[in-house]
Scaffold this motif. Structure first.
Motif, PDB file in Angstrom:
ATOM      1  N   HIS A  86      15.692   6.474 -16.647  1.00 49.71           N
ATOM      2  CA  HIS A  86      15.054   7.157 -17.935  1.00 49.71           C
ATOM      3  C   HIS A  86      14.014   7.076 -18.805  1.00 49.71           C
ATOM      4  CE1 HIS A  86      19.120   8.499 -18.457  1.00 49.71           C
ATOM      5  NE2 HIS A  86      19.917   7.590 -17.776  1.00 49.71           N
ATOM      6  N   ASP A  87      12.693   6.554 -18.052  1.00 49.45           N
ATOM      7  CA  ASP A  87      11.398   6.243 -18.715  1.00 49.45           C
ATOM      8  C   ASP A  87      10.967   7.175 -17.186  1.00 49.45           C
ATOM      9  OD1 ASP A  87       8.491   5.244 -19.031  1.00 49.45           O
ATOM     10  OD2 ASP A  87       9.552   4.072 -20.469  1.00 49.45           O
ATOM     11  N   GLN A  88      10.177   8.450 -17.539  1.00 49.41           N
ATOM     12  CA  GLN A  88       9.329   9.266 -16.722  1.00 49.41           C
ATOM     13  C   GLN A  88       8.056   8.725 -16.319  1.00 49.41           C
ATOM     14  OE1 GLN A  88      10.646  12.548 -16.504  1.00 49.41           O
ATOM     15  NE2 GLN A  88       8.787  11.852 -14.373  1.00 49.41           N
ATOM     16  N   THR A  89       7.627   7.306 -17.105  1.00 49.69           N
ATOM     17  CA  THR A  89       6.483   6.872 -16.953  1.00 49.69           C
ATOM     18  C   THR A  89       6.780   6.372 -16.513  1.00 49.69           C
ATOM     19  OG1 THR A  89       5.605   7.093 -19.502  1.00 49.69           O
ATOM     20  CG2 THR A  89       4.128   5.790 -17.717  1.00 49.69           C
ATOM     21  N   ILE A  90       7.684   5.286 -16.159  1.00 48.70           N
ATOM     22  CA  ILE A  90       7.810   3.708 -14.970  1.00 48.70           C
ATOM     23  C   ILE A  90       8.439   4.082 -13.512  1.00 48.70           C
ATOM     24  CG2 ILE A  90       9.469   1.963 -14.184  1.00 48.70           C
ATOM     25  CD1 ILE A  90       9.270   1.562 -18.136  1.00 48.70           C
ATOM     26  N   LEU A  91       9.259   6.082 -13.973  1.00 52.12           N
ATOM     27  CA  LEU A  91       9.729   6.324 -12.566  1.00 52.12           C
ATOM     28  C   LEU A  91       8.487   6.770 -11.780  1.00 52.12           C
ATOM     29  CD1 LEU A  91      11.805   7.890 -10.629  1.00 52.12           C
ATOM     30  CD2 LEU A  91      12.218   9.708 -12.393  1.00 52.12           C
ATOM     31  N   ASN A  92       7.337   7.350 -12.801  1.00 55.25           N
ATOM     32  CA  ASN A  92       6.407   7.642 -12.210  1.00 55.25           C
ATOM     33  C   ASN A  92       5.264   6.835 -11.261  1.00 55.25           C
ATOM     34  OD1 ASN A  92       6.856  10.148 -13.186  1.00 55.25           O
ATOM     35  ND2 ASN A  92       4.664  10.285 -14.332  1.00 55.25           N
ATOM     36  N   GLN A  93       5.616   6.221 -12.278  1.00 56.51           N
ATOM     37  CA  GLN A  93       4.510   4.187 -11.642  1.00 56.51           C
ATOM     38  C   GLN A  93       5.618   4.041 -10.033  1.00 56.51           C
ATOM     39  OE1 GLN A  93       4.353   1.853 -14.804  1.00 56.51           O
ATOM     40  NE2 GLN A  93       1.576   3.260 -15.557  1.00 56.51           N
ATOM     41  N   THR A  94       6.664   4.039  -9.993  1.00 57.72           N
ATOM     42  CA  THR A  94       7.565   2.993  -8.861  1.00 57.72           C
ATOM     43  C   THR A  94       7.139   4.372  -7.781  1.00 57.72           C
ATOM     44  OG1 THR A  94       9.135   2.313 -10.809  1.00 57.72           O
ATOM     45  CG2 THR A  94      10.116   2.330  -8.494  1.00 57.72           C
ATOM     46  N   LEU A  95       7.216   5.498  -8.283  1.00 50.19           N
ATOM     47  CA  LEU A  95       7.701   6.262  -6.981  1.00 50.19           C
ATOM     48  C   LEU A  95       6.269   5.961  -6.436  1.00 50.19           C
ATOM     49  CD1 LEU A  95       9.241   9.303  -8.210  1.00 50.19           C
ATOM     50  CD2 LEU A  95      10.432   7.622  -6.007  1.00 50.19           C
ATOM     51  N   ASN A  96       4.795   5.796  -7.683  1.00 48.57           N
ATOM     52  CA  ASN A  96       4.071   6.372  -7.146  1.00 48.57           C
ATOM     53  C   ASN A  96       3.826   4.213  -6.026  1.00 48.57           C
ATOM     54  OD1 ASN A  96       2.543   8.277  -7.797  1.00 48.57           O
ATOM     55  ND2 ASN A  96       2.264   7.983  -9.512  1.00 48.57           N
ATOM     56  N   VAL A  97       4.252   3.606  -6.363  1.00 50.31           N
ATOM     57  CA  VAL A  97       3.968   2.517  -5.548  1.00 50.31           C
ATOM     58  C   VAL A  97       4.898   2.405  -4.152  1.00 50.31           C
ATOM     59  CG1 VAL A  97       4.879   0.127  -5.123  1.00 50.31           C
ATOM     60  CG2 VAL A  97       3.867   0.620  -7.735  1.00 50.31           C
ATOM     61  N   HIS A  98       5.615   3.715  -3.953  1.00 51.38           N
ATOM     62  CA  HIS A  98       5.914   3.606  -2.569  1.00 51.38           C
ATOM     63  C   HIS A  98       5.009   4.732  -1.662  1.00 51.38           C
ATOM     64  CE1 HIS A  98       9.871   2.067  -3.089  1.00 51.38           C
ATOM     65  NE2 HIS A  98       9.575   1.517  -4.284  1.00 51.38           N
ATOM     66  N   LEU A  99       4.080   4.842  -2.800  1.00 48.13           N
ATOM     67  CA  LEU A  99       3.219   6.294  -1.598  1.00 48.13           C
ATOM     68  C   LEU A  99       2.120   5.380  -1.242  1.00 48.13           C
ATOM     69  CD1 LEU A  99       3.308   8.963  -0.567  1.00 48.13           C
ATOM     70  CD2 LEU A  99       1.849   9.518  -2.721  1.00 48.13           C
ATOM     71  N   LEU A 100       1.559   4.751  -0.138  1.00 39.72           N
ATOM     72  CA  LEU A 100       0.216   4.785   0.278  1.00 39.72           C
ATOM     73  C   LEU A 100      -0.731   5.336   0.847  1.00 39.72           C
ATOM     74  CD1 LEU A 100       1.716   1.871   2.266  1.00 39.72           C
ATOM     75  CD2 LEU A 100       1.320   1.680  -0.095  1.00 39.72           C
ATOM     76  N   ASP A 101      -2.322   5.851   0.589  1.00 40.03           N
ATOM     77  CA  ASP A 101      -2.590   6.613   0.990  1.00 40.03           C
ATOM     78  C   ASP A 101      -3.252   6.042   2.733  1.00 40.03           C
ATOM     79  OD1 ASP A 101      -3.273   8.761  -0.981  1.00 40.03           O
ATOM     80  OD2 ASP A 101      -4.420   7.471  -2.368  1.00 40.03           O
ATOM     81  N   ASP A 102      -2.279   5.547   3.092  1.00 40.34           N
ATOM     82  CA  ASP A 102      -2.616   4.936   4.150  1.00 40.34           C
ATOM     83  C   ASP A 102      -2.049   5.763   5.575  1.00 40.34           C
ATOM     84  OD1 ASP A 102      -4.605   3.101   6.176  1.00 40.34           O
ATOM     85  OD2 ASP A 102      -4.157   1.878   4.249  1.00 40.34           O
ATOM     86  N   PHE A 103      -2.393   5.834   6.656  1.00 39.10           N
ATOM     87  CA  PHE A 103      -1.218   5.482   8.041  1.00 39.10           C
ATOM     88  C   PHE A 103      -0.830   4.211   8.131  1.00 39.10           C
ATOM     89  CE2 PHE A 103      -0.120   6.836  11.863  1.00 39.10           C
ATOM     90  CZ  PHE A 103       1.160   8.007  11.129  1.00 39.10           C
ATOM     91  N   VAL A 104       0.184   3.818   8.148  1.00 38.97           N
ATOM     92  CA  VAL A 104       0.568   2.569   8.374  1.00 38.97           C
ATOM     93  C   VAL A 104       1.336   2.419   9.886  1.00 38.97           C
ATOM     94  CG1 VAL A 104       1.937   0.301   8.437  1.00 38.97           C
ATOM     95  CG2 VAL A 104       0.513   1.353   6.743  1.00 38.97           C
ATOM     96  N   MET A 105       1.030   2.058  11.262  1.00 40.73           N
ATOM     97  CA  MET A 105       1.943   1.744  12.225  1.00 40.73           C
ATOM     98  C   MET A 105       2.902   0.836  12.575  1.00 40.73           C
ATOM     99  SD  MET A 105       3.334   3.103  14.644  1.00 40.73           S
ATOM    100  CE  MET A 105       3.628   4.695  14.192  1.00 40.73           C
ATOM    101  N   PRO A 106       3.871   0.828  12.107  1.00 39.47           N
ATOM    102  CA  PRO A 106       4.742  -0.759  12.285  1.00 39.47           C
ATOM    103  C   PRO A 106       4.293  -1.204  13.831  1.00 39.47           C
ATOM    104  CG  PRO A 106       6.266   0.888  12.013  1.00 39.47           C
ATOM    105  CD  PRO A 106       4.860   1.848  12.145  1.00 39.47           C
ATOM    106  N   ARG A 107       4.134  -0.184  14.717  1.00 39.94           N
ATOM    107  CA  ARG A 107       3.934  -0.845  16.609  1.00 39.94           C
ATOM    108  C   ARG A 107       2.621  -1.191  16.636  1.00 39.94           C
ATOM    109  NH1 ARG A 107       5.272   1.737  21.123  1.00 39.94           N
ATOM    110  NH2 ARG A 107       6.821   0.036  21.346  1.00 39.94           N
ATOM    111  N   GLY A 108       2.865  -2.654  17.059  1.00 39.47           N
ATOM    112  CA  GLY A 108       1.363  -2.297  17.847  1.00 39.47           C
ATOM    113  C   GLY A 108       0.437  -3.757  16.210  1.00 39.47           C
ATOM    114  N   LEU A 109       1.174  -4.262  15.273  1.00 40.82           N
ATOM    115  CA  LEU A 109       0.862  -4.971  14.600  1.00 40.82           C
ATOM    116  C   LEU A 109       0.979  -6.235  15.722  1.00 40.82           C
ATOM    117  CD1 LEU A 109       2.213  -4.191  11.249  1.00 40.82           C
ATOM    118  CD2 LEU A 109       0.398  -3.543  11.599  1.00 40.82           C
TER     119      LEU A 109
END
Ligand SMILES: *[C@@H]1O[C@H](CO)[C@@H](O)[C@H](O)[C@H]1NC(C)=O
Ligand SMILES: *[C@@H]1O[C@H](CO)[C@@H](O)[C@H](O)[C@H]1NC(C)=O
Ligand SMILES: *[C@@H]1O[C@H](CO)[C@@H](O)[C@H](O)[C@H]1NC(C)=O
Ligand SMILES: *[C@@H]1O[C@H](CO)[C@@H](O)[C@H](O)[C@H]1NC(C)=O
Ligand SMILES: *[C@@H]1O[C@H](CO)[C@@H](O)[C@H](O)[C@H]1NC(C)=O
Length: 666
Positions: A583-606
């Motif tokens: 119900h708080d659009q700001t918090i929702l927007n921010q939460t979703l943004n935490v789930h999006l990384l400007d990066d390509f994370v490949m779990p294999r090879g770590l």
């Protein structure tokens, strides 16, 4: 049985002595082909002037010194004591205490066995002793060929020599004088690669000394060493000396009819003048029929395409070894290193045939002024001069190459490029052949071509020229592969490189442990079609529209951390937080943004224990306050802060979708 006796100096006067002499000489000086029938005295003890010879009974070979390590071409060798040249045994005395009276080299030579008559006769006919005296008044060394060695000639260089010596009388003195060294050379004083002056216009004879013992002159093995005479020293050879001074490596390459293809390679590699002046070198020259075993288009590409000049040079240099290595020496060695830096294994068979890598030596010991040439029946390609097809096959990706044949890419990999091939290993392909990569798939030409071309990137890229997050365009229309370079591993899409940096003349092959499948969906689409993400997807559609737009159309690459329904349910039991987010659009927007990384994370090879700080959009705040997301890979488990990542992932056109087990709050 294998022991044998005795040599001594020759005696001219006493007829009795001569008879004894001859018998003893026959026994001792049996040389390369030993006469085993003659009775002889066995010298069991070491003693004065006893020398050690070495026999290879299985090959009827006998060497005047012990020089191998106990085997020769898989056969055991046997050591044999004999009197050193010029000495003989005496009754009831140890060693060989009797010294033979000294005589001139030529008269002494007449008594040698096996016979050296032929040379001696020619020498007398041309008054060699007088000629020698005319040139030279000090002691000298005569290199004396055995009679049986005169029939050996079969290659052009020595044929010419024999023709000259036998037919054209004019040449004889010079060639005879070529067998006379200008001083008394004891074998102990000879060193490997010495060039000894002869009386023939100061032309030189090359010495090879294998294992510091076995002596060869112009690659001709000796059968007896160090026969002393009043006026000099005699070494007996298995055959006449090839006149090395007549040619250089370049001359033989340019004129020998069997080497015309190799000649053009050397020429285009700009190395012809180099092999004329440089030396001593050993050339393993592939014959025309050897080079014709290579695909024609490959040969044309590497020869004429200037982009592959370096590869061509490497290819030519892989047929050259520094130093003059005679056939006999190669038979006894296990490897040589070429000028291209490759180690070539050597293998001498029981029949004394020599294999160099995959090729066989078909002709040996063409001795020239600056080296020696052996002919081989298969080219020795350094990886750098092989095509991507050959390199991929060697690196363990044969099945992938089979697929390139079906999809029409094979010829390109043979002769065009440059390309970087991410070739699935044979194992990876066979693992898939029972599932989606089955018969139906292989029958669908479009699908197969799409798949194969996706594994071939444009340009030549080694791991050390690539950077983390590089994106490489592929032969597949619009296809891009994403590369991750970690300290010890490299991945391409979700393929882990298991055998990387295999250099070919037209690119690189990196073998990967998976078949790479071109992604079909964007992140937004993947979110919508994945069944267990309905709740998370609902959140995303309710939230920031610009984010949704990015997931649907943006280039990325992004990493989206999505929460499956099951975990959403668990988390939603924390009603207070849930309610606030919904119900708080700001918090929702921010939460979703935490789930999006400007990066390509490949779990294999770590790598185990690695950790990285990432800055998702939702945690970047005004006034520079930023709270990073901690990515940790520990005990085989990847996590972001407190959220663990499952082992599944979905590769998308604009990134990767990972599954995390809880919501990450801003
Ligand atoms: C070795 O010599 C013996 C006797 O001269 C002969 O019978 C045999 O065939 C020879 N072997 C080889 C390998 O030349
Ligand atoms: C080399 O010789 C071996 C044994 O004689 C043979 O098996 C092999 O095929 C030969 N290689 C070539 C390239 O002819
Ligand atoms: C072959 O593959 C293409 C692309 O993957 C697909 O669109 C097409 O329907 C397939 N054709 C057949 C006959 O399966
Ligand atoms: C959610 O779905 C994906 C794709 O169908 C699957 O790989 C994954 O294992 C599922 N996750 C859970 C927690 O069920
Ligand atoms: C959140 O995203 C919605 C949809 O794009 C937008 O209308 C709204 O202004 C955003 N709210 C805040 C506080 O950023």
């Amino acid at each position: 049985m294998r022991a044998r006796v005795v040599l001594f100096r020759r005696h001219v006067a006493a007829a009795v002595s001569v008879v004894v002499c001859v018998a003893a000489l026959v026994a001792s000086a049996a040389g390369r082909r030993r006469d085993r029938s003659r009775k002889s005295r066995v010298i069991l003890d070491p003693g004065r002037d006893v020398c050690m010879a070495e026999d290879v009974p299985a090959l009827n070979l006998s060497f005047p010194t012990a020089w191998t390590h106990g085997t020769f071409c898989t056969h055991p060798t046997y050591l044999r004591r004999q009197c050193c040249s010029g000495f003989q045994i005496a009754a009831l005395q140890r060693g060989c205490p009797v010294v033979e009276p000294v005589e001139t080299v030529l008269s002494a030579a007449q008594q040698l066995q096996p016979s050296v008559d032929r040379f001696v006769r020619i020498a007398h006919r041309h008054s060699l002793p007088d000629v020698v005296r005319e040139y030279h008044d000090a002691a000298f060394t005569l290199l004396l060929p055995e009679d049986q060695g005169w029939t050996y000639a079969e290659d052009t260089v020595t044929d010419e020599f024999l023709r000259r010596i036998l037919v054209s009388g004019r040449w004889v003195p010079a060639l005879l004088l070529y067998h006379v060294l200008d001083r008394r050379w004891h074998s102990n004083h000879l060193r490997d690669n010495d060039e000894l002056r002869t009386l023939a216009d100061d032309r030189t004879v090359a010495v090879s000394k294998i294992n510091k013992k076995m002596v060869l002159f112009n690659c001709v093995p000796t059968t007896q060493l160090d026969l002393h005479a009043r006026d000099g020293m005699v070494h007996v050879l298995t055959k006449p000396l090839p006149p090395a001074y007549l040619h250089t490596l370049a001359d033989v390459v340019l004129t020998h009819p069997a080497l015309s293809l190799f000649a053009s390679l050397v020429g285009y590699a700009d190395l012809m003048s180099w092999v004329r002046t440089e030396g001593p070198l050993t050339m393993l020259a592939p014959t025309n029929s050897a080079l014709r075993r290579l695909p024609r288009r490959f040969l044309d590409s590497i020869t004429y395409d200037v982009r592959y000049f370096e590869a061509l040079q490497a290819m030519v240099k892989n047929h050259l070894v520094r130093g003059r290595h005679c056939f006999l020496e190669l038979q006894a060695r296990v490897r040589v290193e070429t000028l291209a830096g490759h180690q070539l294994p050597l293998l001498c068979s029981a029949s004394a045939k020599l294999a160099v890598g995959d090729s066989n030596v078909t002709r040996s010991d063409l001795v020239v002024a600056n080296g020696v040439i052996h002919f081989i029946d298969m080219p020795l390609l350094p990886s750098k001069a092989m095509s991507l097809v050959q390199v991929a096959r060697q690196a363990g990706a044969r099945r992938f190459i089979e697929l390139t044949k079906r999809s029409g890419l094979f010829d390109d990999l043979v002769s065009f490029g440059p390309y970087t091939v991410f070739a699935p290993s044979d194992e990876a392909l066979s693992r898939q052949s029972s599932s989606w990569l089955g018969r139906d798939f292989l029958r669908n030409e479009t699908a197969l071509r799409d798949l194969v071309t996706y594994h071939v990137a444009l340009g030549s890229h080694a791991s050390f020229t690539l950077r983390d997050n590089d994106e490489l365009a592929t032969r597949r229309e619009g296809g891009v592969v994403r590369v991750k370079i970690l300290p010890k591993t490299m991945t391409v899409e979700d393929g882990l490189v298991i055998n990387g940096d295999n250099e070919a003349f037209n690119g690189y092959v990196h073998v990967v442990d998976r078949v790479l499948r071109p992604p079909v969906h964007t992140l937004a689409r993947a979110l919508a079609v994945t069944r267990n993400l309905t709740r998370f997807n609902t959140l995303v559609t309710k939230g920031d529209l610009s984010l949704l737009r990015e997931l649907g159309r943006g280039r990325g690459p992004y990493t989206l951390l999505a929460v499956p329904d099951e975990d959403m349910d668990r988390w939603a039991s924390d009603l207070f937080t849930y309610y606030r987010i919904l119900h708080d659009q700001t918090i929702l927007n921010q939460t979703l943004n935490v789930h999006l990384l400007d990066d390509f994370v490949m779990p294999r090879g770590l790598l185990e224990g690695s950790h990285t700080l990432l800055y998702p959009r939702g945690r970047r705040r005004p006034r520079g306050y930023e709270q990073p997301l901690r990515m940790v890979f520990s005990k085989g488990q990847l996590s972001f802060d407190h959220a663990s990542v499952t082992s599944d992932y979905v590769l998308c056109t604009n990134g990767i979708l990972l599954f995390v087990d809880s919501i990450l709050l801003p």
